[in-house]
Design a protein around this motif. Structure first.
Motif, PDB file in Angstrom:
ATOM      1  N   ARG A 140     -12.646  25.615 -19.283  1.00  0.00           N
ATOM      2  CA  ARG A 140     -12.249  26.394 -18.127  1.00  0.00           C
ATOM      3  C   ARG A 140     -12.190  27.870 -18.492  1.00  0.00           C
ATOM      4  NH1 ARG A 140      -7.280  22.375 -16.520  1.00  0.00           N
ATOM      5  NH2 ARG A 140      -8.503  20.843 -15.364  1.00  0.00           N
ATOM      6  N   GLU A 141     -12.536  28.697 -17.530  1.00  0.00           N
ATOM      7  CA  GLU A 141     -12.544  30.141 -17.755  1.00  0.00           C
ATOM      8  C   GLU A 141     -11.666  30.830 -16.723  1.00  0.00           C
ATOM      9  OE1 GLU A 141     -16.283  32.047 -17.024  1.00  0.00           O
ATOM     10  OE2 GLU A 141     -15.684  33.926 -17.980  1.00  0.00           O
ATOM     11  N   GLY A 142     -10.735  31.622 -17.190  1.00  0.00           N
ATOM     12  CA  GLY A 142      -9.964  32.454 -16.278  1.00  0.00           C
ATOM     13  C   GLY A 142     -10.844  33.552 -15.734  1.00  0.00           C
ATOM     14  N   VAL A 143     -10.845  33.729 -14.417  1.00  0.00           N
ATOM     15  CA  VAL A 143     -11.731  34.696 -13.768  1.00  0.00           C
ATOM     16  C   VAL A 143     -10.979  35.967 -13.400  1.00  0.00           C
ATOM     17  CG1 VAL A 143     -13.227  35.094 -11.788  1.00  0.00           C
ATOM     18  CG2 VAL A 143     -13.202  32.850 -12.893  1.00  0.00           C
ATOM     19  N   ALA A 144      -9.918  35.821 -12.648  1.00  0.00           N
ATOM     20  CA  ALA A 144      -9.157  36.985 -12.198  1.00  0.00           C
ATOM     21  C   ALA A 144      -7.795  36.515 -11.723  1.00  0.00           C
ATOM     22  CB  ALA A 144      -9.884  37.718 -11.075  1.00  0.00           C
ATOM     23  N   ILE A 187      -1.123  34.886  -8.816  1.00  0.00           N
ATOM     24  CA  ILE A 187      -2.104  33.918  -8.338  1.00  0.00           C
ATOM     25  C   ILE A 187      -3.482  34.350  -8.810  1.00  0.00           C
ATOM     26  CG2 ILE A 187      -3.210  32.892  -6.319  1.00  0.00           C
ATOM     27  CD1 ILE A 187      -0.670  33.008  -4.838  1.00  0.00           C
ATOM     28  N   GLY A 188      -4.274  33.405  -9.222  1.00  0.00           N
ATOM     29  CA  GLY A 188      -5.589  33.761  -9.726  1.00  0.00           C
ATOM     30  C   GLY A 188      -6.622  32.684  -9.513  1.00  0.00           C
ATOM     31  N   TRP A 189      -7.741  32.895 -10.158  1.00  0.00           N
ATOM     32  CA  TRP A 189      -8.862  31.982 -10.039  1.00  0.00           C
ATOM     33  C   TRP A 189      -9.334  31.566 -11.429  1.00  0.00           C
ATOM     34  CZ3 TRP A 189     -10.399  30.229  -5.322  1.00  0.00           C
ATOM     35  CH2 TRP A 189      -9.925  30.929  -4.214  1.00  0.00           C
ATOM     36  N   ILE A 190      -9.539  30.277 -11.562  1.00  0.00           N
ATOM     37  CA  ILE A 190     -10.075  29.679 -12.775  1.00  0.00           C
ATOM     38  C   ILE A 190     -11.354  28.972 -12.376  1.00  0.00           C
ATOM     39  CG2 ILE A 190      -9.636  28.002 -14.620  1.00  0.00           C
ATOM     40  CD1 ILE A 190      -7.701  30.332 -14.675  1.00  0.00           C
ATOM     41  N   ARG A 191     -12.355  28.988 -13.212  1.00  0.00           N
ATOM     42  CA  ARG A 191     -13.564  28.256 -12.888  1.00  0.00           C
ATOM     43  C   ARG A 191     -13.957  27.319 -14.024  1.00  0.00           C
ATOM     44  NH1 ARG A 191     -17.950  33.266 -12.843  1.00  0.00           N
ATOM     45  NH2 ARG A 191     -18.022  33.647 -15.102  1.00  0.00           N
ATOM     46  N   GLN A 192     -14.651  26.276 -13.631  1.00  0.00           N
ATOM     47  CA  GLN A 192     -15.057  25.296 -14.622  1.00  0.00           C
ATOM     48  C   GLN A 192     -16.442  24.777 -14.323  1.00  0.00           C
ATOM     49  OE1 GLN A 192     -12.436  21.889 -15.236  1.00  0.00           O
ATOM     50  NE2 GLN A 192     -13.172  21.769 -17.341  1.00  0.00           N
ATOM     51  N   VAL A 193     -17.237  24.725 -15.354  1.00  0.00           N
ATOM     52  CA  VAL A 193     -18.564  24.135 -15.315  1.00  0.00           C
ATOM     53  C   VAL A 193     -18.497  22.852 -16.144  1.00  0.00           C
ATOM     54  CG1 VAL A 193     -20.969  24.435 -15.969  1.00  0.00           C
ATOM     55  CG2 VAL A 193     -19.662  26.390 -15.094  1.00  0.00           C
ATOM     56  N   PRO A 194     -19.082  21.769 -15.660  1.00  0.00           N
ATOM     57  CA  PRO A 194     -19.055  20.518 -16.431  1.00  0.00           C
ATOM     58  C   PRO A 194     -19.540  20.720 -17.856  1.00  0.00           C
ATOM     59  CG  PRO A 194     -19.915  20.111 -14.252  1.00  0.00           C
ATOM     60  CD  PRO A 194     -19.761  21.591 -14.369  1.00  0.00           C
ATOM     61  N   GLY A 195     -18.777  20.211 -18.792  1.00  0.00           N
ATOM     62  CA  GLY A 195     -19.163  20.313 -20.191  1.00  0.00           C
ATOM     63  C   GLY A 195     -18.718  21.592 -20.867  1.00  0.00           C
ATOM     64  N   LYS A 196     -18.104  22.487 -20.107  1.00  0.00           N
ATOM     65  CA  LYS A 196     -17.627  23.742 -20.676  1.00  0.00           C
ATOM     66  C   LYS A 196     -16.131  23.877 -20.464  1.00  0.00           C
ATOM     67  CE  LYS A 196     -21.908  26.414 -20.243  1.00  0.00           C
ATOM     68  NZ  LYS A 196     -22.502  27.695 -19.777  1.00  0.00           N
TER      69      LYS A 196
END
Length: 127
Positions: free
Chosen positions: A45-49, A34-43
């Motif tokens: 998605r980035e895997g975080v941890a 299980i992990g965390w992904i983050r997304q900023v509009p226009g960019k």
């Protein structure tokens, strides 16, 4: 049915701390991560941890290494992301994600390959 429910997002000052939580249900096998992904509009998605269910192995994005800590509570079916020394670039919509199988850095580098996703919790960073 697998469900992932995030909580804990909100407004945090630059340099401050915030803890995200992900409560999960429905994962039928022991071997998952299980992990965390983050997304900023226009960019992208980035895997975080991410963390493995049994072994507790963790992987982190270089951008958060040393600042964020991912942990799990298997009795509570929960995963946490402790965010410390938060920076403006950490502002994003954070998704809890899960996938069966072993954990590797490849999972973080290919966040779109995660099969199970939560609805997301937003983190806003003020200067």
């Amino acid at each position: 049915e697998v469900q992932l429910v995030e909580s804990g997002g909100g407004l945090v000052q630059t340099g401050g701390s915030l803890r995200l939580s992900c409560a999960w249900s429905g994962l039928a096998f022991e071997d998952y991560h299980i992990g965390w992904i983050r997304q900023v509009p226009g960019k992208e998605r980035e895997g975080v941890a991410s963390i493995h269910s049994q072994k507790g192995d963790t992987v982190y994005a270089d951008s958060v290494k040393g600042r964020f800590i991912i942990s799990r509570d298997t009795t509570a079916n929960s995963v946490y992301l402790q965010m410390n020394d938060v920076k403006p670039e950490d502002a994003a919509l954070y998704y809890c994600v899960a996938e069966y199988g072993p954990l590797s850095r490849w999972n973080l580098e290919n966040p779109d390959e995660y099969y199970y996703w939560g609805q997301g919790t937003r983190v806003t960073v003020s200067s």
